[in-house]
Design an enzyme around this catalytic site. Structure first.
Site, PDB file in Angstrom:
ATOM      1  N   CYS A   1     -24.915 180.206 -66.705  1.00 40.30           N
ATOM      2  CA  CYS A   1     -24.391 181.458 -66.138  1.00 40.30           C
ATOM      3  C   CYS A   1     -22.914 181.712 -66.435  1.00 40.30           C
ATOM      4  CB  CYS A   1     -24.547 181.463 -64.619  1.00 40.30           C
ATOM      5  SG  CYS A   1     -25.920 180.549 -63.952  1.00 40.30           S
TER       6      CYS A   1
ATOM      7  N   GLU B   1     -25.281 206.797 -57.288  1.00 41.69           N
ATOM      8  CA  GLU B   1     -25.716 207.829 -56.345  1.00 41.69           C
ATOM      9  C   GLU B   1     -27.148 208.289 -56.646  1.00 41.69           C
ATOM     10  OE1 GLU B   1     -23.703 211.746 -56.521  1.00 41.69           O
ATOM     11  OE2 GLU B   1     -22.788 211.052 -58.377  1.00 41.69           O
TER      12      GLU B   1
ATOM     13  N   CYS C   1     -25.502 175.795 -64.790  1.00 44.49           N
ATOM     14  CA  CYS C   1     -24.809 177.050 -64.463  1.00 44.49           C
ATOM     15  C   CYS C   1     -23.353 177.025 -64.903  1.00 44.49           C
ATOM     16  CB  CYS C   1     -24.920 177.296 -62.956  1.00 44.49           C
ATOM     17  SG  CYS C   1     -23.910 178.650 -62.389  1.00 44.49           S
TER      18      CYS C   1
ATOM     19  N   LYS D   1     -21.780 181.834 -70.206  1.00 43.07           N
ATOM     20  CA  LYS D   1     -22.510 182.972 -70.773  1.00 43.07           C
ATOM     21  C   LYS D   1     -21.893 184.298 -70.325  1.00 43.07           C
ATOM     22  CE  LYS D   1     -25.440 184.892 -68.451  1.00 43.07           C
ATOM     23  NZ  LYS D   1     -26.693 184.905 -67.707  1.00 43.07           N
TER      24      LYS D   1
ATOM     25  N   ALA E   1     -30.509 189.478 -62.407  1.00 48.83           N
ATOM     26  CA  ALA E   1     -29.837 190.345 -63.378  1.00 48.83           C
ATOM     27  C   ALA E   1     -30.046 189.790 -64.774  1.00 48.83           C
ATOM     28  CB  ALA E   1     -28.354 190.414 -63.064  1.00 48.83           C
TER      29      ALA E   1
ATOM     30  N   GLY F   1     -27.904 172.864 -57.348  1.00 49.07           N
ATOM     31  CA  GLY F   1     -28.648 172.421 -56.167  1.00 49.07           C
ATOM     32  C   GLY F   1     -28.156 171.082 -55.652  1.00 49.07           C
TER      33      GLY F   1
ATOM     34  N   GLU G   1     -29.722 188.249 -73.785  1.00 52.33           N
ATOM     35  CA  GLU G   1     -28.282 188.164 -73.480  1.00 52.33           C
ATOM     36  C   GLU G   1     -27.510 187.692 -74.708  1.00 52.33           C
ATOM     37  OE1 GLU G   1     -28.526 187.384 -68.665  1.00 52.33           O
ATOM     38  OE2 GLU G   1     -28.294 185.652 -69.971  1.00 52.33           O
TER      39      GLU G   1
ATOM     40  N   HIS H   1     -20.051 210.000 -54.745  1.00 54.60           N
ATOM     41  CA  HIS H   1     -19.908 210.818 -55.937  1.00 54.60           C
ATOM     42  C   HIS H   1     -18.496 210.737 -56.501  1.00 54.60           C
ATOM     43  CE1 HIS H   1     -20.967 214.109 -58.562  1.00 54.60           C
ATOM     44  NE2 HIS H   1     -19.824 214.710 -58.258  1.00 54.60           N
TER      45      HIS H   1
ATOM     46  N   ARG I   1     -42.891 186.608 -79.754  1.00 51.92           N
ATOM     47  CA  ARG I   1     -44.337 186.518 -80.023  1.00 51.92           C
ATOM     48  C   ARG I   1     -45.157 187.526 -79.227  1.00 51.92           C
ATOM     49  NH1 ARG I   1     -46.136 181.100 -76.664  1.00 51.92           N
ATOM     50  NH2 ARG I   1     -45.309 181.910 -74.744  1.00 51.92           N
TER      51      ARG I   1
ATOM     52  N   TYR J   1     -34.758 186.576 -70.850  1.00 50.19           N
ATOM     53  CA  TYR J   1     -33.406 187.070 -70.579  1.00 50.19           C
ATOM     54  C   TYR J   1     -32.335 186.347 -71.383  1.00 50.19           C
ATOM     55  CZ  TYR J   1     -31.951 183.328 -67.269  1.00 50.19           C
ATOM     56  OH  TYR J   1     -31.575 182.142 -66.695  1.00 50.19           O
TER      57      TYR J   1
ATOM     58  N   THR K   1     -29.583 180.115 -60.279  1.00 49.45           N
ATOM     59  CA  THR K   1     -28.595 179.324 -59.540  1.00 49.45           C
ATOM     60  C   THR K   1     -28.616 179.575 -58.030  1.00 49.45           C
ATOM     61  OG1 THR K   1     -27.145 178.970 -61.397  1.00 49.45           O
ATOM     62  CG2 THR K   1     -26.085 179.045 -59.239  1.00 49.45           C
TER      63      THR K   1
END
Ligand code: FAD
Length: 460
Positions: free
Chosen positions: A48, A443, A43, A51, A343, A16, A183, A438, A200, A179, A313
């Site tokens: 991010c 799809e 980040c 990682k 994500a 930021g 991860e 496809h 917990r 998360y 971020t």
């Protein structure tokens, strides 16, 4: 003579802060930015970016296993942690350098020092110099919570320490169910570490859709990652062999090479001097701001994790852009926090945007849910039992798709595109009118025709 040393003083050169400083400087403002660690913030340096590189590194182990049925003989793959760790560190250093260059190119003055607020228009550096500024932007981010009240907490590591480990542990207990915990569980498991997650609550990934949470727990079990829910750590003690014994409140004792805390993050406002200027904080220590990131003090703003709104971020960046547009580019803008996709780089990854089924049922009168689970084509040939789950949550009265939840390969990539449709308020009929691509897993997102029954389970 200008009234202040700078038009803008930014505290914190993370996602930021850097964006706000660059945009304001490019708009002609005299900008200073202070950073007491490496340029780039969480980040780039310890979040991010490193990682995601660890995720990529860990993913090779499954790829090698999957390769066999595709005719590849990759022998016995060997992994060298120090080589990989040092390569990741080199990439982080490269990116941090780019952030520095971009700040310099924009004309911002960088002070590599800790800064504190003295009053509504004054910032003081640790080395002693003080500067006055027309506006102050607090962009100090957050740090990992460490339960310092627990005996032996100092024996535990955090996500930041994981990037610097001398050697990989043979076993690790990761405390937390968010998360970051999941991860790192997938990362360590990918490198062959025996992983236990201790949480917990009753089910991991609180805040995500229940079907995603169930799916991820099932997939982790399949991958041999043990998840123990409803446990609370009481203490950690050192035991012979450089190992740790984690004692739970239930009395259960478990032994590991490492214990990692991933039990939340805390806004960086301690010792920042905000009280000197009368800036209001909430009960978690986060700076309270309005939709324009204004604090209660007219010359002080705050963006990013320090405000504890949506700690991601791209959100910190968009809040910074809105601030710079409003204050320095004559374009009053507030960032809309609705329908921000996110994500989880777990195994499999998760992508989510909009309302979970539980949230939709609380907010809307009539809800329809469409869900599918299947084994992706590649997994079937590979003999890989891992499944994919996709879910659409629809407002039955307007037909608008209000939530999309995906757990499976490439979920993080898919959700970015799905987020456009959710943000644009497209209807299920419009999703259905979109022709499939496809053969892809994605799809299925436009092929779900029959609603499924109500999920009435809502774990904490
Ligand atoms: P930061 O980037 O944290 O920057 C704040 C800066 O301020 C820091 O550099 C700090 O050193 C500096 N600072 C603090 N106090 C002072 C002071 N007094 N003086 C001078 N400088 C100071 N987000 C995603 O969107 N996707 C992800 O995949 C993702 N993964 C993550 C993984 C991990 C392990 C972690 C910890 C976070 C992850 N995040 C992810 C969150 C993301 O990193 C943050 O939301 C983002 O960095 C917030 O940006 P910020 O500008 O608010 O703060």
């Amino acid at each position: 003579m200008p009234q202040h040393d700078y038009d803008l003083f930014v505290i914190g050169a993370g996602s930021g802060g850097v964006r706000a400083a660059r945009l304001a400087a490019k708009a002609g403002a005299r900008v200073a930015i202070a950073e007491d660690d490496r340029i780039g913030g969480t980040c780039v340096i310890r979040g991010c970016v490193p990682k995601k590189l660890l995720v990529h590194g860990a993913d090779f182990s499954q790829a090698f296993r999957d390769a066999k049925n595709f005719g590849w003989d990759v022998g016995v793959p060997k992994f060298d942690w120090p080589t990989f760790r040092d390569n990741v560190e080199a990439e982080v250093t490269r990116l941090s350098g780019i952030y520095r260059k971009n700040l310099e190119a924009a004309g911002a003055t960088l002070h590599e020092d800790r800064a504190e607020v003295v009053d509504a228009h004054t910032v003081k550096l640790k080395q002693g110099k003080s500067f006055s500024a027309g506006r102050i932007l607090v962009a100090t981010g957050g740090h990992t919570y460490r339960p310092t009240h627990l005996p032996g907490h100092e024996l535990g590591i955090t996500s930041t320490d994981c990037f610097k480990l001398e050697r990989l542990p043979r076993s690790i207990l990761i405390l937390g169910g968010g998360y970051i915990a999941l991860e790192f569980a997938a990362i360590f498991a990918g490198f062959g570490v025996a992983v236990t997650v201790g949480y917990r609550g009753t089910r991991v990934l609180r805040g995500f859709d229940n079907d995603v949470r169930k799916h991820i727990e099932a997939e982790y079990a399949l991958a041999g990652i043990k998840i123990i829910n409803e446990v609370n750590l009481k203490s950690i003690t050192a035991i012979p062999g450089d190992r740790k014994c984690a004692t739970m409140e239930s009395g259960v004792q478990l032994e590991f090479d490492e214990v990692m805390f991933a039990i939340g993050r805390v806004p960086n406002t301690m010792g920042l001097g905000l009280e000197n200027a009368g800036v209001k904080l909430n009960e978690r220590g986060a700076v309270i701001v309005d939709e324009f990131s204004r604090t209660n003090v007219p010359s002080i703003w705050a963006v990013g994790d320090v405000t504890d709104r949506l700690n991601l971020t791209p959100v910190a960046i968009r809040e910074a852009v809105a601030f710079a547009d409003t204050e320095f580019r004559n374009k009053p803008t507030s960032f809309d926090h609705a329908d921000v996709a996110s994500a989880v780089f777990s195994r499999p990854p998760v992508g989510a945007v909009g309302l979970s089924e539980t949230e939709a049922r609380e907010k809307l009168k009539n809800v329809k849910v469409f869900r599918t689970t299947f084994r992706p084509m590649k997994h079937i040939l590979a003999g890989n039992e891992s499944r994919m789950m996709m879910k659409l949550v629809v407002d039955a009265d307007t037909d608008r798709v209000v939530g999309v939840h995906i757990a499976g390969p490439e979920a993080a990539e898919m959700i970015q595109i799905a987020a456009i449709a959710v943000k644009a308020k497209l209807t299920k009929a419009q999703w259905d009118a979109t022709c499939a691509v496809h053969p892809t897993a994605a799809e299925e997102l436009v092929l779900m025709s029959d609603p499924v029954p109500h999920d009435n389970e809502a774990p904490a």
